[in-house]
Design a protein around this motif. Structure first.
Motif, PDB file in Angstrom:
ATOM      1  N   LEU A 185      -1.635   9.684 -10.303  1.00 30.10           N
ATOM      2  CA  LEU A 185      -1.183  10.302 -11.550  1.00 30.10           C
ATOM      3  C   LEU A 185      -2.337  10.704 -12.460  1.00 30.10           C
ATOM      4  O   LEU A 185      -2.234  11.684 -13.195  1.00 30.10           O
ATOM      5  CB  LEU A 185      -0.222   9.367 -12.278  1.00 30.10           C
ATOM      6  N   LYS A 186      -3.457   9.970 -12.408  1.00 31.25           N
ATOM      7  CA  LYS A 186      -4.584  10.348 -13.277  1.00 31.25           C
ATOM      8  C   LYS A 186      -5.286  11.594 -12.756  1.00 31.25           C
ATOM      9  O   LYS A 186      -6.050  12.219 -13.478  1.00 31.25           O
ATOM     10  CB  LYS A 186      -5.583   9.189 -13.383  1.00 31.25           C
ATOM     11  N   THR A 188       0.856  -1.194   0.000  1.00 32.64           N
ATOM     12  CA  THR A 188       0.000   0.000   0.000  1.00 32.64           C
ATOM     13  C   THR A 188       0.888   1.239   0.000  1.00 32.64           C
ATOM     14  O   THR A 188       2.036   1.189   0.455  1.00 32.64           O
ATOM     15  CB  THR A 188      -0.888   0.052   1.251  1.00 32.64           C
ATOM     16  N   VAL A 189       0.354   2.350  -0.478  1.00 32.32           N
ATOM     17  CA  VAL A 189       1.126   3.593  -0.516  1.00 32.32           C
ATOM     18  C   VAL A 189       1.579   3.972   0.891  1.00 32.32           C
ATOM     19  O   VAL A 189       2.734   4.343   1.115  1.00 32.32           O
ATOM     20  CB  VAL A 189       0.301   4.745  -1.151  1.00 32.32           C
ATOM     21  N   LYS A 190       0.700   3.842   1.866  1.00 33.76           N
ATOM     22  CA  LYS A 190       1.070   4.349   3.199  1.00 33.76           C
ATOM     23  C   LYS A 190       2.154   3.512   3.868  1.00 33.76           C
ATOM     24  O   LYS A 190       2.767   3.971   4.819  1.00 33.76           O
ATOM     25  CB  LYS A 190      -0.155   4.580   4.077  1.00 33.76           C
ATOM     26  N   GLU A 191       2.398   2.306   3.361  1.00 40.43           N
ATOM     27  CA  GLU A 191       3.500   1.509   3.917  1.00 40.43           C
ATOM     28  C   GLU A 191       4.679   1.425   2.954  1.00 40.43           C
ATOM     29  O   GLU A 191       5.552   0.571   3.108  1.00 40.43           O
ATOM     30  CB  GLU A 191       2.997   0.100   4.245  1.00 40.43           C
ATOM     31  N   SER A 192       4.712   2.315   1.961  1.00 39.81           N
ATOM     32  CA  SER A 192       5.741   2.221   0.917  1.00 39.81           C
ATOM     33  C   SER A 192       6.850   3.250   1.067  1.00 39.81           C
ATOM     34  O   SER A 192       6.606   4.382   1.500  1.00 39.81           O
ATOM     35  CB  SER A 192       5.107   2.457  -0.464  1.00 39.81           C
ATOM     36  N   ILE A 193       8.024   2.836   0.656  1.00 37.69           N
ATOM     37  CA  ILE A 193       9.112   3.791   0.428  1.00 37.69           C
ATOM     38  C   ILE A 193       9.202   3.988  -1.082  1.00 37.69           C
ATOM     39  O   ILE A 193       9.288   3.009  -1.840  1.00 37.69           O
ATOM     40  CB  ILE A 193      10.454   3.266   0.968  1.00 37.69           C
ATOM     41  N   ILE A 194       9.177   5.230  -1.506  1.00 32.61           N
ATOM     42  CA  ILE A 194       9.184   5.539  -2.936  1.00 32.61           C
ATOM     43  C   ILE A 194      10.469   6.289  -3.284  1.00 32.61           C
ATOM     44  O   ILE A 194      10.795   7.300  -2.656  1.00 32.61           O
ATOM     45  CB  ILE A 194       7.935   6.356  -3.317  1.00 32.61           C
ATOM     46  N   PRO A 242       0.902  14.818  -3.399  1.00 31.65           N
ATOM     47  CA  PRO A 242       0.063  13.928  -2.577  1.00 31.65           C
ATOM     48  C   PRO A 242       0.716  12.568  -2.349  1.00 31.65           C
ATOM     49  O   PRO A 242       0.594  11.998  -1.266  1.00 31.65           O
ATOM     50  CB  PRO A 242      -1.225  13.793  -3.407  1.00 31.65           C
ATOM     51  N   LEU A 243       1.409  12.063  -3.356  1.00 31.50           N
ATOM     52  CA  LEU A 243       2.069  10.759  -3.224  1.00 31.50           C
ATOM     53  C   LEU A 243       3.215  10.834  -2.219  1.00 31.50           C
ATOM     54  O   LEU A 243       3.354   9.969  -1.350  1.00 31.50           O
ATOM     55  CB  LEU A 243       2.581  10.311  -4.598  1.00 31.50           C
ATOM     56  N   VAL A 244       3.983  11.905  -2.291  1.00 29.22           N
ATOM     57  CA  VAL A 244       5.087  12.095  -1.346  1.00 29.22           C
ATOM     58  C   VAL A 244       4.536  12.226   0.075  1.00 29.22           C
ATOM     59  O   VAL A 244       5.079  11.670   1.029  1.00 29.22           O
ATOM     60  CB  VAL A 244       5.933  13.324  -1.744  1.00 29.22           C
ATOM     61  N   ARG A 245       3.395  12.929   0.211  1.00 31.91           N
ATOM     62  CA  ARG A 245       2.775  13.119   1.525  1.00 31.91           C
ATOM     63  C   ARG A 245       2.260  11.801   2.095  1.00 31.91           C
ATOM     64  O   ARG A 245       2.441  11.500   3.271  1.00 31.91           O
ATOM     65  CB  ARG A 245       1.604  14.108   1.380  1.00 31.91           C
ATOM     66  N   ASP A 246       1.633  10.965   1.250  1.00 36.62           N
ATOM     67  CA  ASP A 246       0.970   9.742   1.734  1.00 36.62           C
ATOM     68  C   ASP A 246       1.937   8.575   1.947  1.00 36.62           C
ATOM     69  O   ASP A 246       1.627   7.662   2.710  1.00 36.62           O
ATOM     70  CB  ASP A 246      -0.113   9.298   0.743  1.00 36.62           C
ATOM     71  N   ALA A 247       3.070   8.590   1.255  1.00 40.79           N
ATOM     72  CA  ALA A 247       4.000   7.462   1.365  1.00 40.79           C
ATOM     73  C   ALA A 247       4.645   7.442   2.749  1.00 40.79           C
ATOM     74  O   ALA A 247       4.724   8.471   3.429  1.00 40.79           O
ATOM     75  CB  ALA A 247       5.071   7.565   0.293  1.00 40.79           C
ATOM     76  N   ARG A 248       5.127   6.254   3.149  1.00 37.21           N
ATOM     77  CA  ARG A 248       5.837   6.165   4.434  1.00 37.21           C
ATOM     78  C   ARG A 248       7.129   6.967   4.378  1.00 37.21           C
ATOM     79  O   ARG A 248       7.525   7.595   5.360  1.00 37.21           O
ATOM     80  CB  ARG A 248       6.130   4.692   4.712  1.00 37.21           C
ATOM     81  N   GLY A 249       7.789   6.974   3.214  1.00 38.48           N
ATOM     82  CA  GLY A 249       9.023   7.743   3.076  1.00 38.48           C
ATOM     83  C   GLY A 249       9.451   7.820   1.628  1.00 38.48           C
ATOM     84  O   GLY A 249       8.924   7.095   0.775  1.00 38.48           O
TER      85      GLY A 249
END
Ligand code: 2AM
Ligand code: CA
Length: 265
Positions: free
Chosen positions: A260-261, A149-155, A175-182
């Motif tokens: 992204l969409k 999931t995004v919230k448990e991901s490192i991107i 938003p992706l940077v905000r929601d990701a774990r790191g």
């Protein structure tokens, strides 16, 4: 085509090239710039590309070569067998850090990835896959990639893309940077792809990469069930520059659909 034989040769050459690069650490580099003052190339990038080209031409005279430094062939189609080679991915790291760079070598047949080899020279870690035969780090087989999931991901992504820039609306990825774990940034697309393959990060995003940055990594990632597309969700053509989204299977879909969409770009 005996892909096992091609793979054995390629890995042997990559290890030899790694020795040459390690030997260069004690030499003074000749550093030049290419498209801009931060786009760097050294005599070692050029020497290593020429080393591969000599080996491929001698052993597989019918194969063509697309190399970053331009010593290979002019490649406009992926018909037949094409080697896509980046002698040093992460040249800025190579120059400044003597680590966090890699040799990246992909072999494609009629546009289909067959062999992916990425060598982390400083750590002596060889990542390799032959399509359909598993992906490995040195002698250890890598497990298939799981959902995340995004919230448990490192991107992995470069901070450039959340600064004002001329490629995308810099608000798109916020938003992706905000929601990701790191988030993490390593400065080498080949190793960032390999870090997705090993689960050290869950996804990697870039706005503009060349075929030699992504060819080997895509073979390794796809062998593990990961997904490789541009940011619109389309397959790469491995002939032109494109954006990149590499991620674990479900996470890839989520990033495309939910993040992204939404943006305009
Ligand atoms: P390189 O070191 O082989 O040039 C750095 O974020 C990553 O982007 C590296 O993999 C780097 O590869 C690649 N890169 C740097 N400048 C680039 C450019 N102008 N076009 C495409 N890829 C680039
Ligand atoms: Ca390079």
């Amino acid at each position: 085509m005996d892909w096992h034989y091609v793979d054995l040769q390629a890995k042997q050459w990559v290890m030899e090239a790694g020795d040459k690069i390690r030997d260069s650490f004690t030499e003074t580099l000749n550093i030049q710039t290419k498209s801009n003052p931060n786009d760097l190339v050294t005599n070692i990038d050029k020497e290593i590309e020429q080393f591969f080209i000599n080996k491929v031409r001698k052993t597989f005279p019918n194969h063509r070569i697309l190399g970053e430094e331009g010593f290979g062939d002019e490649v406009n189609t992926l018909d037949g067998v094409v080697w896509i080679i980046d002698p040093i991915d992460g040249t800025m790291n190579f120059i400044h850090q003597q680590r966090n760079f890699a040799i990246s070598l992909g072999v494609f047949e009629n546009g289909i990835g067959k062999i992916g080899i990425i060598y982390d020279v400083a750590h002596d870690e060889l990542y390799h896959a032959v399509t359909g035969q598993g992906a490995f780090m040195n002698d250890t087989e890598l497990p298939p990639l799981n959902q995340a999931t995004v919230k448990e991901s490192i991107i992995a992504l470069n901070a450039t893309w959340v600064m004002e820039n001329h490629r995308i609306d810099h608000n798109l990825l916020k938003p992706l940077v905000r929601d990701a774990r790191g988030t993490r940034s390593y400065g080498t697309a080949a190793l960032e792809m390999v870090f997705v393959a090993t689960g050290r990060v869950d996804a990697y995003i870039s706005m503009r990469l060349s075929p030699w940055d992504v060819a080997a990594g895509s073979v390794i990632i796809e062998e593990l069930g990961g997904v490789v597309t541009n940011l619109r969700g389309n397959k790469l053509d491995f002939l032109s520059k494109d954006s990149l989204l590499v991620a674990k299977p479900g996470l890839h879909q989520t990033i495309i659909n939910d993040y992204l969409k939404q943006g305009k770009w």
